[in-house]
Design a protein around this motif. Sequence first.
Motif, PDB file in Angstrom:
ATOM      1  N   HIS A  37      -2.314  -7.678  -6.889  1.00 17.62           N
ATOM      2  CA  HIS A  37      -2.956  -7.402  -5.605  1.00 17.62           C
ATOM      3  C   HIS A  37      -4.243  -6.606  -5.809  1.00 17.62           C
ATOM      4  O   HIS A  37      -5.282  -6.901  -5.204  1.00 17.62           O
ATOM      5  CB  HIS A  37      -1.985  -6.631  -4.701  1.00 17.62           C
ATOM      6  N   CYS A  38      -4.180  -5.607  -6.663  1.00 20.17           N
ATOM      7  CA  CYS A  38      -5.352  -4.788  -6.958  1.00 20.17           C
ATOM      8  C   CYS A  38      -6.472  -5.639  -7.561  1.00 20.17           C
ATOM      9  O   CYS A  38      -7.639  -5.505  -7.182  1.00 20.17           O
ATOM     10  CB  CYS A  38      -4.960  -3.657  -7.909  1.00 20.17           C
ATOM     11  N   ARG A  55       1.749  -5.292  -7.708  1.00 14.34           N
ATOM     12  CA  ARG A  55       0.713  -4.313  -7.349  1.00 14.34           C
ATOM     13  C   ARG A  55      -0.575  -4.570  -8.137  1.00 14.34           C
ATOM     14  O   ARG A  55      -1.672  -4.551  -7.582  1.00 14.34           O
ATOM     15  CB  ARG A  55       1.189  -2.892  -7.629  1.00 14.34           C
ATOM     16  N   ARG A  76      -5.153   0.937  -2.177  1.00  8.95           N
ATOM     17  CA  ARG A  76      -4.616  -0.082  -1.260  1.00  8.95           C
ATOM     18  C   ARG A  76      -3.468  -0.888  -1.882  1.00  8.95           C
ATOM     19  O   ARG A  76      -2.782  -1.624  -1.191  1.00  8.95           O
ATOM     20  CB  ARG A  76      -5.718  -1.035  -0.817  1.00  8.95           C
ATOM     21  N   SER A  77      -3.291  -0.735  -3.174  1.00  5.04           N
ATOM     22  CA  SER A  77      -2.207  -1.420  -3.875  1.00  5.04           C
ATOM     23  C   SER A  77      -1.044  -0.471  -4.181  1.00  5.04           C
ATOM     24  O   SER A  77      -0.119  -0.835  -4.891  1.00  5.04           O
ATOM     25  CB  SER A  77      -2.730  -2.036  -5.173  1.00  5.04           C
ATOM     26  N   PHE A 112      -2.714   4.255 -12.971  1.00  6.56           N
ATOM     27  CA  PHE A 112      -3.152   2.897 -12.655  1.00  6.56           C
ATOM     28  C   PHE A 112      -3.952   2.297 -13.811  1.00  6.56           C
ATOM     29  O   PHE A 112      -3.709   1.165 -14.228  1.00  6.56           O
ATOM     30  CB  PHE A 112      -3.983   2.881 -11.370  1.00  6.56           C
ATOM     31  N   ALA A 140      -9.273  -0.173  -4.347  1.00  8.61           N
ATOM     32  CA  ALA A 140      -8.327  -1.252  -4.624  1.00  8.61           C
ATOM     33  C   ALA A 140      -7.003  -0.696  -5.135  1.00  8.61           C
ATOM     34  O   ALA A 140      -5.930  -1.151  -4.726  1.00  8.61           O
ATOM     35  CB  ALA A 140      -8.924  -2.228  -5.635  1.00  8.61           C
ATOM     36  N   ALA A 141      -7.073   0.287  -6.007  1.00  6.99           N
ATOM     37  CA  ALA A 141      -5.851   0.904  -6.536  1.00  6.99           C
ATOM     38  C   ALA A 141      -5.073   1.566  -5.409  1.00  6.99           C
ATOM     39  O   ALA A 141      -3.853   1.374  -5.281  1.00  6.99           O
ATOM     40  CB  ALA A 141      -6.193   1.916  -7.625  1.00  6.99           C
ATOM     41  N   SER A 177       0.816  -1.215   0.000  1.00  7.99           N
ATOM     42  CA  SER A 177       0.000   0.000   0.000  1.00  7.99           C
ATOM     43  C   SER A 177       0.851   1.266   0.000  1.00  7.99           C
ATOM     44  O   SER A 177       0.341   2.344  -0.282  1.00  7.99           O
ATOM     45  CB  SER A 177      -0.952   0.016   1.194  1.00  7.99           C
TER      46      SER A 177
END
Length: 123
Positions: free
Chosen positions: A68-69, A65, A86-87, A95, A83-84, A25
């Motif tokens: 994960h997203c 990343r 938090r990644s 992104f 989500a972006a 993150s």
Amino acid sequence: MDAKYTKSDQQLLAAVTAYVEQYISKQVITLAMAGDSLQMSHEAIHYKIKVLTGLSGSEFILKLRLRHCLHLMVDEHRNITEAADRSGFKNIPYFRNCFKEEYGMTPMEYLNNVRAFPSGSLQ
């Protein structure tokens, strides 16, 4: 992991991946930081990741990343922006460009396809 990797290669990739995922993150994370935690020189960790994955350090971290997203959006039903964030993506247009380059569609198109075909995997 690929069978061609030695056990120590697999352990190194797992350790670097775990380090990146622990701090995913954070906006700034580098292979050098992972190398420091593993007591490897910056040159050594960059070299090993390049040899093992064919990716530069920044490309390797970017792929982690994005993965994960994707997990947050599909499996945890987080919205794209959350989500972006938090990644580690603080710039949403960047992104979206990275996501489209990796998966061939925008995050919204990807989610719409997942919803249309819930049993199939698009990953």
